[in-house]
Design an enzyme around this catalytic site. Structure first.
Site, PDB file in Angstrom:
ATOM      1  CE1 TYR A 150      -4.141  -1.920   4.978  1.00 51.95           C
ATOM      2  CE2 TYR A 150      -3.516   0.323   4.366  1.00 51.95           C
ATOM      3  CZ  TYR A 150      -3.866  -0.971   3.999  1.00 51.95           C
ATOM      4  OH  TYR A 150      -3.944  -1.312   2.669  1.00 51.95           O
ATOM      5  CB  SER A 195      -0.866  -0.032   1.263  1.00 53.30           C
ATOM      6  OG  SER A 195      -1.386   1.244   1.530  1.00 53.30           O
TER       7      SER A 195
HETATM    8  P1  NAD Z   1     -11.151  -5.533   0.092  1.00 58.36           P
HETATM    9  O1  NAD Z   1     -11.336  -5.385   1.571  1.00 58.36           O
HETATM   10  O2  NAD Z   1     -12.282  -5.220  -0.797  1.00 58.36           O
HETATM   11  O3  NAD Z   1     -10.629  -6.996  -0.234  1.00 58.36           O
HETATM   12  C1  NAD Z   1      -9.920  -7.792   0.683  1.00 58.36           C
HETATM   13  C2  NAD Z   1     -10.637  -9.126   0.789  1.00 58.36           C
HETATM   14  O4  NAD Z   1      -9.874  -9.960   1.661  1.00 58.36           O
HETATM   15  C3  NAD Z   1     -12.032  -9.017   1.405  1.00 58.36           C
HETATM   16  O5  NAD Z   1     -13.005  -9.572   0.522  1.00 58.36           O
HETATM   17  C4  NAD Z   1     -11.947  -9.799   2.710  1.00 58.36           C
HETATM   18  O6  NAD Z   1     -13.139 -10.520   2.988  1.00 58.36           O
HETATM   19  C5  NAD Z   1     -10.769 -10.722   2.447  1.00 58.36           C
HETATM   20  N1  NAD Z   1     -10.062 -11.099   3.675  1.00 58.36           N
HETATM   21  C6  NAD Z   1      -9.677 -10.293   4.702  1.00 58.36           C
HETATM   22  N2  NAD Z   1      -9.056 -11.014   5.644  1.00 58.36           N
HETATM   23  C7  NAD Z   1      -9.039 -12.297   5.204  1.00 58.36           C
HETATM   24  C8  NAD Z   1      -8.536 -13.504   5.743  1.00 58.36           C
HETATM   25  N3  NAD Z   1      -7.934 -13.541   6.940  1.00 58.36           N
HETATM   26  N4  NAD Z   1      -8.691 -14.651   5.034  1.00 58.36           N
HETATM   27  C9  NAD Z   1      -9.326 -14.634   3.819  1.00 58.36           C
HETATM   28  N5  NAD Z   1      -9.832 -13.514   3.272  1.00 58.36           N
HETATM   29  C10 NAD Z   1      -9.681 -12.360   3.951  1.00 58.36           C
HETATM   30  O7  NAD Z   1      -9.876  -4.629  -0.266  1.00 58.36           O
HETATM   31  P2  NAD Z   1      -9.307  -4.188  -1.689  1.00 58.36           P
HETATM   32  O8  NAD Z   1      -9.549  -2.739  -1.826  1.00 58.36           O
HETATM   33  O9  NAD Z   1      -9.752  -5.117  -2.748  1.00 58.36           O
HETATM   34  O10 NAD Z   1      -7.759  -4.372  -1.410  1.00 58.36           O
HETATM   35  C11 NAD Z   1      -7.031  -5.493  -1.895  1.00 58.36           C
HETATM   36  C12 NAD Z   1      -5.602  -5.375  -1.380  1.00 58.36           C
HETATM   37  O11 NAD Z   1      -5.025  -4.155  -1.822  1.00 58.36           O
HETATM   38  C13 NAD Z   1      -5.499  -5.366   0.142  1.00 58.36           C
HETATM   39  O12 NAD Z   1      -4.327  -6.074   0.488  1.00 58.36           O
HETATM   40  C14 NAD Z   1      -5.344  -3.894   0.483  1.00 58.36           C
HETATM   41  O13 NAD Z   1      -4.632  -3.717   1.699  1.00 58.36           O
HETATM   42  C15 NAD Z   1      -4.548  -3.411  -0.710  1.00 58.36           C
HETATM   43  N6  NAD Z   1      -4.745  -1.977  -1.008  1.00 58.36           N
HETATM   44  C16 NAD Z   1      -5.945  -1.509  -1.480  1.00 58.36           C
HETATM   45  C17 NAD Z   1      -6.082  -0.154  -1.762  1.00 58.36           C
HETATM   46  C18 NAD Z   1      -7.365   0.430  -2.293  1.00 58.36           C
HETATM   47  O14 NAD Z   1      -7.412   1.646  -2.501  1.00 58.36           O
HETATM   48  N7  NAD Z   1      -8.417  -0.351  -2.530  1.00 58.36           N
HETATM   49  C19 NAD Z   1      -5.006   0.721  -1.558  1.00 58.36           C
HETATM   50  C20 NAD Z   1      -3.807   0.204  -1.070  1.00 58.36           C
HETATM   51  C21 NAD Z   1      -3.670  -1.144  -0.813  1.00 58.36           C
END
Ligand code: NAD
Length: 327
Positions: free
Chosen positions: A155, A130
């Site tokens: 985080y 991130s």
């Molecule tokens: P999201 O929360 O929509 O997707 C994450 C998914 O992981 C969720 O569906 C959740 O149910 C699942 N999850 C969480 N803990 C779990 C576990 N212990 N076992 C199995 N499943 C689990 O988030 P996103 O926006 O799709 O983000 C995806 C990745 O990108 C994440 O790692 C997030 O930290 C990173 N990220 C996202 C953004 C953004 O702007 N969306 C920015 C920076 C980093």
């Protein structure tokens, strides 16, 4: 080619799975469908994937070692790529429940790395980091070579811990890996806990919305389709040798959050009242990705203009809200 995608029911995960399936890959999706935000939205994203023959889904937790036994995920010998996107997200929520972040983002990451060590045909392990790891950096734009010693939120600390664990496993066990530092991803099927989604909801309800720091706050908003293209390009290009690789995935055009709200108002055809509050300590003032490195390595560039991306999000949002209201 079988790709294991964690967080497959998440915002980015579901979009990437769809794109992988469209190009004929077999995908094993894992997600625990937790209720950090509306699980119904996660199920709806999943429904768009389960219609493909190449998709299998396992509702399980990446922090549990049993998840990675062969009777749960199928034959590990067939897995050629891992795309690890599951995480507990939410900068402010990490101050409320830090243990959820340790479990998903540190224990979950290491459990998956241990699984990766046992895969004889693994070509590439790509994982989500991130922009938040840049924390209290003041130099802009953020470059992968910048020091990242001062995460601004818990985080961010857990995402940085994942990067360090990956770096160590690459060095010790030679697992080819790339960490992607995503910058504020937005778009259709997005996350209801993110600011742009909450703003859209407030605008539709005619409620006023809260902006931190008035016009000073800026984010490098990155459209989901561009992110999907970046992920696929990187997945296809594992690093040579055992150097750990980290790449920014951002739009590289930081925009004031106030400007983004104006675009949302235009796209939704409604005006809103804005209240200004002080920014919480965990929220950084601005983010801005340097994308020189990813451009050099895989030739990726974002294509979507923010106004276009917000219009596409708004069109989806209005429709989705209607369907959700009528069950
Ligand atoms: P999201 O929360 O929509 O997707 C994450 C998914 O992981 C969720 O569906 C959740 O149910 C699942 N999850 C969480 N803990 C779990 C576990 N212990 N076992 C199995 N499943 C689990 O988030 P996103 O926006 O799709 O983000 C995806 C990745 O990108 C994440 O790692 C997030 O930290 C990173 N990220 C996202 C953004 C953004 O702007 N969306 C920015 C920076 C980093």
């Amino acid at each position: 080619m079988t790709i294991l995608v964690t967080g497959a029911a998440g915002f980015i995960g579901a979009h990437v799975c769809k794109a992988l399936l469209a190009r004929g890959a077999r995908v094993v999706g894992v997600d625990n469908l937790n209720d950090y935000y509306d699980p119904q939205l996660k199920r709806r994203r999943l429904a768009r994937l389960t219609e493909h023959d190449g998709f299998t889904f396992c509702q399980c937790d990446i922090a549990e070692q049993e998840t990675f036994s062969s009777d749960v995920l199928g034959n590990p010998e067939e897995i050629t790529e891992i795309l690890h996107l599951a995480a507990q997200a939410g900068v402010r929520y990490s101050m409320e429940d830090p243990f959820a972040f340790v479990k998903a983002n540190i224990l979950g990451h290491v459990t998956l790395l241990e699984f990766a060590r046992r895969l004889p045909k693994l070509r590439h392990f790509v994982y989500a980091s991130s922009s938040s790891v840049y924390g209290r950096n003041e130099a802009m734009p953020f470059r992968e070579s910048d020091r990242v010693d001062h995460p601004g939120s818990f985080y961010a600390a857990t995402k940085r811990a994942g990067e360090l664990a990956s770096d160590c496993y690459q060095y010790l066990y030679g697992i080819p890996q790339t960490g992607l530092r995503f910058f504020t991803v937005y778009g259709p099927w997005g996350r209801p806990d993110m600011a742009y989604f909450k703003f859209a909801e407030a605008i539709m309800r005619g409620e006023s919305l809260t902006l931190y720091d008035g016009s000073a706050l800026a984010r490098d908003f990155t459209y989901i389709d561009d992110v999907v293209e970046a992920v696929l390009a990187v997945l296809d290009a594992p690093p040579d040798g055992c150097a750990a690789r980290l790449l920014n995935v951002g739009n590289s055009r930081p925009t004031a959050v106030r400007t983004m709200v104006g675009l949302l108002e235009d796209a939704l055809g409604r005006k809103t009242n804005i209240q200004v509050m002080d920014r919480p300590a965990a929220d950084v003032e601005s983010t801005w990705a340097s994308i020189d490195k990813i451009r050099d390595i895989v030739g990726w560039e974002p294509k979507t203009d923010l106004a276009d991306g917000i219009r596409r999000f708004a069109t989806w949002f209005v429709e989705y809200r209607e369907t959700a209201r009528h069950g």
